[in-house]
Write a protein that holds these residues in place. Structure first.
Motif, PDB file in Angstrom:
ATOM      1  N   UNK A 298       0.826  -1.211   0.000  1.00  0.00           N
ATOM      2  CA  UNK A 298       0.000   0.000   0.000  1.00  0.00           C
ATOM      3  C   UNK A 298       0.856   1.256   0.000  1.00  0.00           C
ATOM      4  N   UNK A 299       2.066   1.151  -0.511  1.00  0.00           N
ATOM      5  CA  UNK A 299       3.013   2.276  -0.603  1.00  0.00           C
ATOM      6  C   UNK A 299       3.392   2.823   0.761  1.00  0.00           C
ATOM      7  N   UNK A 300       3.278   2.029   1.795  1.00  0.00           N
ATOM      8  CA  UNK A 300       3.839   2.203   3.138  1.00  0.00           C
ATOM      9  C   UNK A 300       2.869   2.592   4.238  1.00  0.00           C
ATOM     10  N   UNK A 301       1.882   3.451   4.008  1.00  0.00           N
ATOM     11  CA  UNK A 301       1.023   3.881   5.120  1.00  0.00           C
ATOM     12  C   UNK A 301      -0.427   4.005   4.677  1.00  0.00           C
ATOM     13  N   UNK A 302      -1.340   3.578   5.555  1.00  0.00           N
ATOM     14  CA  UNK A 302      -2.765   3.689   5.254  1.00  0.00           C
ATOM     15  C   UNK A 302      -3.564   4.330   6.376  1.00  0.00           C
ATOM     16  N   UNK A 303      -3.124   4.162   7.615  1.00  0.00           N
ATOM     17  CA  UNK A 303      -3.768   4.844   8.743  1.00  0.00           C
ATOM     18  C   UNK A 303      -2.683   5.425   9.650  1.00  0.00           C
ATOM     19  N   UNK A 304      -2.960   6.576  10.239  1.00  0.00           N
ATOM     20  CA  UNK A 304      -2.043   7.190  11.201  1.00  0.00           C
ATOM     21  C   UNK A 304      -2.874   8.033  12.169  1.00  0.00           C
ATOM     22  N   UNK A 306      -3.701  11.287  14.327  1.00  0.00           N
ATOM     23  CA  UNK A 306      -3.448  12.701  14.033  1.00  0.00           C
ATOM     24  C   UNK A 306      -2.345  13.277  14.919  1.00  0.00           C
ATOM     25  N   UNK A 307      -1.660  14.303  14.417  1.00  0.00           N
ATOM     26  CA  UNK A 307      -0.654  14.992  15.223  1.00  0.00           C
ATOM     27  C   UNK A 307      -1.344  15.948  16.194  1.00  0.00           C
ATOM     28  N   UNK A 308      -2.334  16.688  15.702  1.00  0.00           N
ATOM     29  CA  UNK A 308      -2.993  17.702  16.517  1.00  0.00           C
ATOM     30  C   UNK A 308      -4.360  17.261  17.036  1.00  0.00           C
ATOM     31  N   UNK A 309      -4.996  16.299  16.374  1.00  0.00           N
ATOM     32  CA  UNK A 309      -6.310  15.843  16.807  1.00  0.00           C
ATOM     33  C   UNK A 309      -6.207  14.789  17.895  1.00  0.00           C
ATOM     34  N   UNK A 310      -7.273  14.038  18.063  1.00  0.00           N
ATOM     35  CA  UNK A 310      -7.330  13.003  19.095  1.00  0.00           C
ATOM     36  C   UNK A 310      -6.432  11.835  18.714  1.00  0.00           C
ATOM     37  N   UNK A 311      -5.498  11.512  19.614  1.00  0.00           N
ATOM     38  CA  UNK A 311      -4.658  10.334  19.430  1.00  0.00           C
ATOM     39  C   UNK A 311      -5.130   9.257  20.394  1.00  0.00           C
ATOM     40  N   UNK A 312      -5.305   8.063  19.873  1.00  0.00           N
ATOM     41  CA  UNK A 312      -5.766   6.956  20.713  1.00  0.00           C
ATOM     42  C   UNK A 312      -4.669   5.898  20.789  1.00  0.00           C
ATOM     43  N   UNK A 313      -3.863   5.931  21.861  1.00  0.00           N
ATOM     44  CA  UNK A 313      -2.843   4.883  22.026  1.00  0.00           C
ATOM     45  C   UNK A 313      -3.490   3.507  22.008  1.00  0.00           C
ATOM     46  N   UNK A 314      -2.818   2.578  21.340  1.00  0.00           N
ATOM     47  CA  UNK A 314      -3.395   1.248  21.179  1.00  0.00           C
ATOM     48  C   UNK A 314      -4.100   1.076  19.854  1.00  0.00           C
ATOM     49  N   UNK A 315      -4.329   2.213  19.163  1.00  0.00           N
ATOM     50  CA  UNK A 315      -4.866   2.152  17.799  1.00  0.00           C
ATOM     51  C   UNK A 315      -3.791   2.641  16.836  1.00  0.00           C
ATOM     52  N   UNK A 316      -4.006   2.390  15.542  1.00  0.00           N
ATOM     53  CA  UNK A 316      -3.079   2.884  14.521  1.00  0.00           C
ATOM     54  C   UNK A 316      -3.695   4.041  13.742  1.00  0.00           C
ATOM     55  N   UNK A 317      -4.718   4.657  14.348  1.00  0.00           N
ATOM     56  CA  UNK A 317      -5.239   5.891  13.789  1.00  0.00           C
ATOM     57  C   UNK A 317      -6.342   5.721  12.765  1.00  0.00           C
ATOM     58  N   UNK A 318      -6.528   6.804  12.012  1.00  0.00           N
ATOM     59  CA  UNK A 318      -7.598   6.894  11.028  1.00  0.00           C
ATOM     60  C   UNK A 318      -7.011   6.798   9.616  1.00  0.00           C
ATOM     61  N   UNK A 319      -7.888   6.536   8.647  1.00  0.00           N
ATOM     62  CA  UNK A 319      -7.439   6.409   7.260  1.00  0.00           C
ATOM     63  C   UNK A 319      -6.811   7.709   6.780  1.00  0.00           C
ATOM     64  N   UNK A 320      -5.702   7.582   6.066  1.00  0.00           N
ATOM     65  CA  UNK A 320      -5.043   8.748   5.490  1.00  0.00           C
ATOM     66  C   UNK A 320      -5.882   9.321   4.352  1.00  0.00           C
ATOM     67  N   UNK A 321      -5.704  10.608   4.043  1.00  0.00           N
ATOM     68  CA  UNK A 321      -6.456  11.213   2.949  1.00  0.00           C
ATOM     69  C   UNK A 321      -6.306  10.421   1.652  1.00  0.00           C
ATOM     70  N   UNK A 322      -7.429  10.201   0.977  1.00  0.00           N
ATOM     71  CA  UNK A 322      -7.415   9.496  -0.302  1.00  0.00           C
ATOM     72  C   UNK A 322      -7.474   7.983  -0.201  1.00  0.00           C
ATOM     73  N   UNK A 323      -7.583   7.451   1.020  1.00  0.00           N
ATOM     74  CA  UNK A 323      -7.629   6.011   1.193  1.00  0.00           C
ATOM     75  C   UNK A 323      -8.900   5.582   1.938  1.00  0.00           C
ATOM     76  N   UNK A 324      -9.344   4.379   1.626  1.00  0.00           N
ATOM     77  CA  UNK A 324     -10.436   3.753   2.362  1.00  0.00           C
ATOM     78  C   UNK A 324      -9.876   2.542   3.088  1.00  0.00           C
ATOM     79  N   UNK A 325     -10.232   2.417   4.351  1.00  0.00           N
ATOM     80  CA  UNK A 325      -9.811   1.278   5.159  1.00  0.00           C
ATOM     81  C   UNK A 325     -11.052   0.661   5.774  1.00  0.00           C
ATOM     82  N   UNK A 326     -11.225  -0.639   5.591  1.00  0.00           N
ATOM     83  CA  UNK A 326     -12.409  -1.330   6.092  1.00  0.00           C
ATOM     84  C   UNK A 326     -12.007  -2.655   6.720  1.00  0.00           C
TER      85      UNK A 326
END
Length: 497
Positions: A298-304, A306-326
């Motif tokens: 997937x060219x290296x990253x699909x979810x991360x 946020x730097x400034x928004x809500x970070x949830x330790x234990x998760x790998x974040x939300x889908x990056x712009x332009x990607x769908x993750x299901x």
């Protein structure tokens, strides 16, 4: 034309003396970097390297790898980076499988190239000055197109012979644009590269993305806890990307205070990072740690996170712009939030396929969705939690056990630095979990103590049948734990508790 291939020359035109690439005591400004790329591209052409060919590079982290990448793209060729710690046979396999036309490297690379009858370029000459006529190409410039292959990244080969992941310029354009947007990268950013440049993470997240944004890159040698903070204080980077092992080692081996004020954030990927370690590192060093997830496919990253928004330790974040993750069921049906299933990814970042392996490509990319083989859960806010690898699932007497749950429990013990759990055959239960642990410097923990720690938090069937305390756990070239090597250890019968 590929906009990525034009990056060195656009930067040189806009700001010739601006910082671009640093490597040890060396520093290349935009004009010098563009000139080096153009000269090397001309050398490749003189050796008969044509558009569509593969350019291989085999070196430890250095600026020459970055120059080689852009020089390959200048001529419409793709780059395949080779891990320099591979044996000759392993390196030869990658050169043959990719049908590389030229190899950039040291004298060892020269001998490998000679054994295969391909061209060799001495890495020591990549940045050597050349006559003016060698760089005078009038209106000529990069010829790479968006649909041309840009990188052939070889997977780690934990499930057999390594496979070449085909990424084209459109893949990398989508990926780097996504990272620039998510991290708000700008000309004010400096990336400190500590991950190997023979993987997609280093090449794309730590080099291509900041260069695209107008920032600069500091190429560090192989990671060492003894030199890392010195690099931060000297070069004043705004971010770096690392793996959980690096964060654990920095936390364990740092005994004094350092100036980390230049760092906006740090990225963690390649393997799940214990939530407790993220929190401890952030509080201790004052650096937001954003954990992400992705694959070379997937060219290296699909979810991360946020730097400034809500970070949830234990998760790998939300889908990056332009990607769908299901998350989907075994039948491929989408699952609602909170339900466990296979993680799938769709977007312009998804690979073109595996080099020369159409059947494996068809199994991995179906109806435009990249099937990751990872088990995950998406919460109501869209944050993904990776539960485990499908193939790592342990079935103990009919009960499903995800090793990551046991590993997270072990990481909660104050003496534990690293933990990995694998399945072992058992004549009665079919399979039982066995844990391998390495302790923090100056700390000890017995197997019985660690078993009691697990028993206090886990259902009885999840408690490991055995705990082995080792000096260190086996890791690959990027510091990721290699469970396959643990499975090969010759342990006595585990019993079935």
């Amino acid at each position: 034309m590929s906009a990525l291939a034009r990056i060195p020359f656009d930067r040189a035109a806009q700001d010739p003396t601006g910082a671009c690439l640093r490597d040890g005591e060396r520093s290349l400004d935009n004009a010098a970097f563009a000139d080096a790329v153009r000269r090397l591209a001309h050398r490749f052409a003189g050796l008969g390297v044509a558009p569509g060919d593969l350019v291989a590079v085999m070196l430890p982290n250095c600026a020459e790898i970055v120059t080689t990448q852009f020089a390959a793209w200048y001529g419409g060729s793709a780059l395949t980076p080779i891990n320099p710690v591979l044996t000759d046979d392993e390196a030869r396999y990658q050169l043959e499988d990719s049908a590389a036309a030229v190899l950039v490297g040291d004298e060892r690379a020269r001998d490998l190239a000679a054994s295969l009858g391909i061209a060799w370029v001495d890495a020591a000459t990549v940045h050597a000055p050349a006559a003016a006529s060698a760089t005078d190409d009038g209106a000529a410039g990069p010829v790479a197109q968006p649909g041309d292959f840009a990188l052939v990244i070889y997977t780690s080969g934990t499930t057999g012979r390594p496979k070449g992941v085909l990424l084209d310029h459109a893949n990398l354009d989508a990926m780097s644009a996504s990272l620039v947007e998510h991290f708000a990268l700008s000309p004010a950013d400096t990336s400190l590269l500590v991950l190997p440049l023979f993987h997609a993470n280093g090449l794309i997240a730590s080099v291509l993305s900041p260069l695209r944004a107008g920032g600069d890159v500091v190429v560090a040698p192989r990671f060492s806890p003894d030199t890392f903070w010195g690099l931060v204080e000297t070069h004043r980077p705004t971010y770096f990307s690392a793996v959980p092992t690096i964060y654990a080692v920095l936390d364990a081996r740092t005994a004094w205070t350092h100036d980390t004020s230049s760092l906006r954030f740090a990225v963690c990927g390649a393997a799940p990072m214990p939530a407790e370690l993220i929190t401890r590192f952030e509080e201790r060093f004052g650096i937001p740690v954003v954990e992400g997830y992705g694959l070379s496919e997937g060219s290296v990253a699909s979810t991360i996170n946020p730097v400034d928004g809500v970070r949830k330790p234990g998760t790998v974040g939300i889908a990056l712009p332009g990607q769908e993750v299901a998350v989907v069921s075994a039948a491929g049906d989408p699952l609602p939030p909170g339900q466990r299933g296979e993680v799938v990814i769709r977007g312009a970042n998804v690979m073109r396929g595996y080099l020369g392996r159409p059947e494996e490509t068809a199994r991995t990319v179906r109806d435009g969705w990249l099937h990751t083989g990872d088990v995950g859960i998406v919460d109501e806010d869209g944050y993904l939690r990776i539960v485990d690898r499908i193939k790592d699932l342990i079935i103990r007497g009919g009960e499903n056990i995800y090793p990551k749950e046991i590993e997270e429990c072990l990481y909660g013990h104050p003496a534990v630095l690293e933990a990995a759990v694998v399945g072992r055959p058992d004549p009665v239960l079919g399979e039982v979990p066995v844990a391998y642990v390495a302790t923090r410097p100056g700390r000890t923990a017995s197997a019985d103590e660690l078993l009691a720690h697990c028993a206090a938090s886990l259902a009885r069937y999840k408690v490991p049948a055995r705990v082995e305390v080792l000096a260190e756990l086996p890791k690959n070239s990027v510091g990721k734990l290699v469970k396959g090597l643990l499975r090969e250890l010759d342990l006595p019968h585990c019993g079935h508790g």
